[in-house]
Design an enzyme around this catalytic site. Structure first.
Site, PDB file in Angstrom:
ATOM      1  N   GLU A 100       0.337  -0.658   0.005  1.00 48.08           N
ATOM      2  CA  GLU A 100      -0.071  -0.082  -0.222  1.00 48.08           C
ATOM      3  C   GLU A 100       0.870   1.114  -0.111  1.00 48.08           C
ATOM      4  O   GLU A 100       1.916   1.342   0.438  1.00 48.08           O
ATOM      5  CB  GLU A 100      -0.840  -0.156   0.950  1.00 48.08           C
ATOM      6  CG  GLU A 100      -2.030  -0.529   1.134  1.00 48.08           C
ATOM      7  CD  GLU A 100      -3.469   0.625   0.149  1.00 48.08           C
ATOM      8  OE1 GLU A 100      -2.851   1.243  -0.504  1.00 48.08           O
ATOM      9  OE2 GLU A 100      -4.878  -0.096   0.162  1.00 48.08           O
ATOM     10  N   ASP A 101       0.170   2.277  -0.705  1.00 44.52           N
ATOM     11  CA  ASP A 101       0.972   3.400  -0.278  1.00 44.52           C
ATOM     12  C   ASP A 101       0.670   3.977   0.749  1.00 44.52           C
ATOM     13  O   ASP A 101       1.651   4.937   1.608  1.00 44.52           O
ATOM     14  CB  ASP A 101       1.287   4.335  -1.354  1.00 44.52           C
ATOM     15  CG  ASP A 101      -1.015   4.551  -1.269  1.00 44.52           C
ATOM     16  OD1 ASP A 101      -1.537   4.062  -0.990  1.00 44.52           O
ATOM     17  OD2 ASP A 101      -1.722   5.201  -2.408  1.00 44.52           O
ATOM     18  N   ASP A 104      -4.367   5.302   6.247  1.00 47.98           N
ATOM     19  CA  ASP A 104      -4.790   6.357   6.572  1.00 47.98           C
ATOM     20  C   ASP A 104      -5.983   5.747   7.584  1.00 47.98           C
ATOM     21  O   ASP A 104      -6.101   5.711   8.228  1.00 47.98           O
ATOM     22  CB  ASP A 104      -5.931   6.915   5.347  1.00 47.98           C
ATOM     23  CG  ASP A 104      -6.343   8.732   6.374  1.00 47.98           C
ATOM     24  OD1 ASP A 104      -6.636   8.446   7.575  1.00 47.98           O
ATOM     25  OD2 ASP A 104      -6.960   8.786   5.087  1.00 47.98           O
ATOM     26  N   GLY A 106      -7.675   2.740   7.559  1.00 51.91           N
ATOM     27  CA  GLY A 106      -8.154   0.908   7.634  1.00 51.91           C
ATOM     28  C   GLY A 106      -9.228   0.909   6.806  1.00 51.91           C
ATOM     29  O   GLY A 106      -8.170  -0.190   6.348  1.00 51.91           O
ATOM     30  N   ASP A 160      -2.347  10.664  -4.617  1.00 48.72           N
ATOM     31  CA  ASP A 160      -2.176  12.270  -5.566  1.00 48.72           C
ATOM     32  C   ASP A 160      -3.405  12.935  -5.011  1.00 48.72           C
ATOM     33  O   ASP A 160      -3.646  12.895  -4.108  1.00 48.72           O
ATOM     34  CB  ASP A 160      -2.796  11.518  -6.997  1.00 48.72           C
ATOM     35  CG  ASP A 160      -4.581  10.622  -6.536  1.00 48.72           C
ATOM     36  OD1 ASP A 160      -4.579  10.136  -5.174  1.00 48.72           O
ATOM     37  OD2 ASP A 160      -5.605  11.155  -6.812  1.00 48.72           O
TER      38      ASP A 160
HETATM   39  P1  IMP Z   1      -7.988   4.316   4.192  1.00 51.97           P
HETATM   40  O1  IMP Z   1      -9.035   3.486   3.270  1.00 51.97           O
HETATM   41  O2  IMP Z   1      -8.693   5.877   4.545  1.00 51.97           O
HETATM   42  O3  IMP Z   1      -6.984   3.760   4.962  1.00 51.97           O
HETATM   43  O4  IMP Z   1      -7.448   5.194   2.718  1.00 51.97           O
HETATM   44  C1  IMP Z   1      -6.670   4.590   1.967  1.00 51.97           C
HETATM   45  C2  IMP Z   1      -6.488   5.416   0.418  1.00 51.97           C
HETATM   46  O5  IMP Z   1      -6.883   6.237   0.827  1.00 51.97           O
HETATM   47  C3  IMP Z   1      -5.171   4.839   0.614  1.00 51.97           C
HETATM   48  O6  IMP Z   1      -4.801   4.531  -0.321  1.00 51.97           O
HETATM   49  C4  IMP Z   1      -5.310   6.453  -0.532  1.00 51.97           C
HETATM   50  O7  IMP Z   1      -5.010   6.084  -2.195  1.00 51.97           O
HETATM   51  C5  IMP Z   1      -5.882   7.142   0.302  1.00 51.97           C
HETATM   52  N1  IMP Z   1      -5.216   8.452   0.824  1.00 51.97           N
HETATM   53  C6  IMP Z   1      -5.671   7.708   2.168  1.00 51.97           C
HETATM   54  N2  IMP Z   1      -4.248   9.670   2.467  1.00 51.97           N
HETATM   55  C7  IMP Z   1      -4.279  10.088   1.643  1.00 51.97           C
HETATM   56  C8  IMP Z   1      -3.360  11.196   1.710  1.00 51.97           C
HETATM   57  O8  IMP Z   1      -2.490  12.116   2.661  1.00 51.97           O
HETATM   58  N3  IMP Z   1      -2.833  11.802   0.236  1.00 51.97           N
HETATM   59  C9  IMP Z   1      -3.552  11.129  -0.880  1.00 51.97           C
HETATM   60  N4  IMP Z   1      -4.261   9.175  -0.561  1.00 51.97           N
HETATM   61  C10 IMP Z   1      -4.398   9.241   0.524  1.00 51.97           C
HETATM   62 MG    MG Z   2      -4.284   3.767  -2.365  1.00 52.13          MG
END
Ligand code: IMP
Ligand code: MG
Length: 176
Positions: A100-101, A104, A106, A160
């Protein structure tokens, strides 16, 4: 300072620090997976650059697969996640490392974990470049982390803002 669309960003993690962190994590991965023929599963689009650099440092036998997760629109998580495999992935009995990049909330990761479990892999672990520890709302362990970061919007090195900035070789942070 750089401008992407309507937002200004400043360098947060320079290239040499990214490379050093990747070398360290790859060494850990080599220790654990060097003789296991794992499947690295690159979560598109954001992880393409990280996964590419990570895999160059992994010298054991390994496969790489791609899966697309779509959950984020603009600058806040939407909660809903869809997955599309790029080609047929053979997940059964494999040792999978999800690449994963950024993690956040999760939510994406937990949804992906549920999705993968249906194919009865041998093991699933997670390797992420960035981890927003204070935003994390899940209990699934994040096994390999290059950087724990602030809970602010990040950009570059695959990440992005509205489709732009993925090509930047360093990680940037919103300058507010
Ligand atoms: P989550 O499901 O909230 O953990 O978010 C996961 C996805 O949201 C990541 O794989 C990113 O593609 C995108 N994302 C979360 N935080 C950021 C950020 O700070 N910048 C850009 N993309 C983000
Ligand atoms: Mg992503």
């Amino acid at each position: 300072m750089i401008q992407v669309k309507d937002k200004a960003f400043r360098v947060y993690i320079p290239q040499d620090e990214i490379s050093a962190a990747i070398a360290k994590v790859s060494a850990q991965l080599m220790e654990e997976y060097g003789d296991k023929d794992p499947l690295f599963l690159c979560v598109l689009n954001g992880a393409f650059m990280f996964c590419s650099d990570l895999m160059k440092e992994f010298s054991g036998p390994a496969e790489i697969g791609f899966i697309k997760a779509a959950s984020y629109e603009g600058m806040s998580s939407t909660g809903k996640v869809d997955f599309h495999e790029a080609g047929k992935l053979n997940l059964k009995n494999r040792d999978i490392i999800v690449v994963e990049d950024i993690v956040d909330t999760g939510n994406t990761l937990v949804a992906l974990h549920e999705y993968l479990k249906k194919f009865t892999p041998r093991s699933v672990k997670v390797c992420t470049l960035l981890f927003k520890k204070d935003a994390y709302q899940q209990s699934l362990p994040i096994d390999y982390v290059c950087f724990e970061t602030e809970n602010k919007f990040l950009l570059g090195y695959g990440l992005d803002y509205d489709g732009y900035g993925r090509n930047l070789p360093e990680v940037y942070i919103l300058n507010d």
